[in-house]
Design an enzyme around this catalytic site. Structure first.
Site, PDB file in Angstrom:
ATOM      1  N   LYS A 193      11.851  12.217  -7.629  1.00  0.00           N
ATOM      2  CA  LYS A 193      10.785  13.215  -7.642  1.00  0.00           C
ATOM      3  C   LYS A 193      10.080  13.288  -6.290  1.00  0.00           C
ATOM      4  CE  LYS A 193       8.572  11.108 -11.011  1.00  0.00           C
ATOM      5  NZ  LYS A 193       9.479   9.937 -11.191  1.00  0.00           N
ATOM      6  N   ARG A 220       2.611  12.982 -17.721  1.00  0.00           N
ATOM      7  CA  ARG A 220       3.470  11.906 -18.202  1.00  0.00           C
ATOM      8  C   ARG A 220       3.301  11.656 -19.695  1.00  0.00           C
ATOM      9  NH1 ARG A 220       4.043   9.130 -12.923  1.00  0.00           N
ATOM     10  NH2 ARG A 220       5.382   7.330 -13.071  1.00  0.00           N
ATOM     11  N   ARG A 239      13.776   0.762  -2.740  1.00  0.00           N
ATOM     12  CA  ARG A 239      12.900   1.807  -2.179  1.00  0.00           C
ATOM     13  C   ARG A 239      11.891   1.244  -1.175  1.00  0.00           C
ATOM     14  NH1 ARG A 239       9.756   5.771  -6.159  1.00  0.00           N
ATOM     15  NH2 ARG A 239       9.062   3.856  -7.169  1.00  0.00           N
ATOM     16  N   ARG A 256       6.275  -0.915  -2.338  1.00  0.00           N
ATOM     17  CA  ARG A 256       5.269  -0.965  -3.384  1.00  0.00           C
ATOM     18  C   ARG A 256       5.345  -2.285  -4.145  1.00  0.00           C
ATOM     19  NH1 ARG A 256       6.055   4.629  -6.467  1.00  0.00           N
ATOM     20  NH2 ARG A 256       5.483   3.284  -8.199  1.00  0.00           N
ATOM     21  N   ARG A 302       8.336   0.335 -16.976  1.00  0.00           N
ATOM     22  CA  ARG A 302       8.105   1.741 -16.613  1.00  0.00           C
ATOM     23  C   ARG A 302       9.127   2.655 -17.289  1.00  0.00           C
ATOM     24  NH1 ARG A 302       7.911   0.382 -10.459  1.00  0.00           N
ATOM     25  NH2 ARG A 302       8.050   2.616 -10.059  1.00  0.00           N
TER      26      ARG A 302
END
Ligand code: ADP
Ligand code: ADP
Ligand code: ZN
Length: 214
Positions: free
Chosen positions: A13, A88, A127, A161, A172
């Site tokens: 996203k 969400r 990431r 992160r 998640r």
């Protein structure tokens, strides 16, 4: 044009939002980025959100809806918004309908990024982002052209992160299936849902997103 990018953590996203921002002059509204900024700044919202985010849970609807409502009062959103990571939950989607109506904005499309859960663990564990400009990278799938140097701004500082680890990814993904996946049916009913293959390479996903937006 106002659009929603829908998909689990790691679906791409943020990556596609930044590309659309550049190509179409739209504003990226990432609730994750906004909440992380609130945590760093130590605001009320940040203090309430921090522990939940660290554990990979969802921050309460009231808090997130409040943050988005405030953001939509800023004049730059007139250019058009890419909602990234919001809504969400069903209450968030209903609140967004109300906010958009209130502000005279319309929703043009909801892009549903279809991916395999199993691949998201690798996406998220690998990431990292440029600490200066926020460009997103991946250890394997998207390395900078020159190792250790940001393609976009030349910075050599990068960050990861705290919640991007194998333990929180499981939490998640679970939240995604329980709370967020029902939004696929919610938006299908409006006729605005467009599926794209989020497992394709980044450029191909962009082509599919562009085709979906028309
Ligand atoms: P999200 O915002 O949905 O959580 P990101 O855009 O941050 O996802 O992407 C997660 C990670 O996967 C990043 O490291 C990014 O570089 C990488 N990535 C994004 N899209 C793809 C893709 N189509 N193929 C392979 N890796 C991707
Ligand atoms: P990802 O890139 O993995 O999809 P985000 O950056 O969008 O993650 O979100 C990071 C965290 O911030 C989430 O795990 C959640 O705790 C919180 N968060 C972000 N957006 C929302 C939202 N719309 N509702 C509730 N919590 C949210
Ligand atoms: Zn950079």
């Amino acid at each position: 044009m106002n659009i929603i990018l829908l998909g689990p953590p790691g679906a791409g996203k943020g990556t596609q939002a930044r590309i659309l921002m550049e190509r179409r002059g739209l504003v990226q509204l990432s609730t994750g980025d906004m909440l992380r900024a609130a945590v760093t700044a130590g605001t009320d919202v940040g203090r309430k959100a921090e522990a939940v985010m660290k554990a990979g849970g969802l921050v309460s609807d009231d808090i997130v809806i409040g943050v988005v409502g405030d953001r939509l009062d800023a004049p730059d959103v007139k250019a058009g918004v890419i909602f990234d990571g919001f809504p969400r939950t069903t209450p968030q989607a209903e609140a967004l309908d109300g906010l958009l109506a209130e502000k005279g904005m319309t929703l043009d499309a909801v892009v549903n990024m279809v991916v395999d859960d199993a691949a998201m663990v690798g996406r998220i564990s690998g990431r990292y982002t440029c600490a200066n400009c926020g460009e997103g990278y991946h250890d394997v799938d998207k390395a900078p052209a020159v190792a250790g140097v940001c393609d976009k701004c030349g910075s050599t500082e990068f960050k990861r992160r705290k919640d991007d680890n194998a333990e929180t990814v499981a939490a998640r993904l679970k939240e995604y299936h329980a709370e967020t996946a029902p939004l696929i049916a919610y938006y299908k009913a409006t006729g605005k849902l467009r599926d794209v293959d989020g497992m394709a390479e980044i450029g191909e996903v962009t082509r599919q997103v562009e085709a979906a937006l028309g």
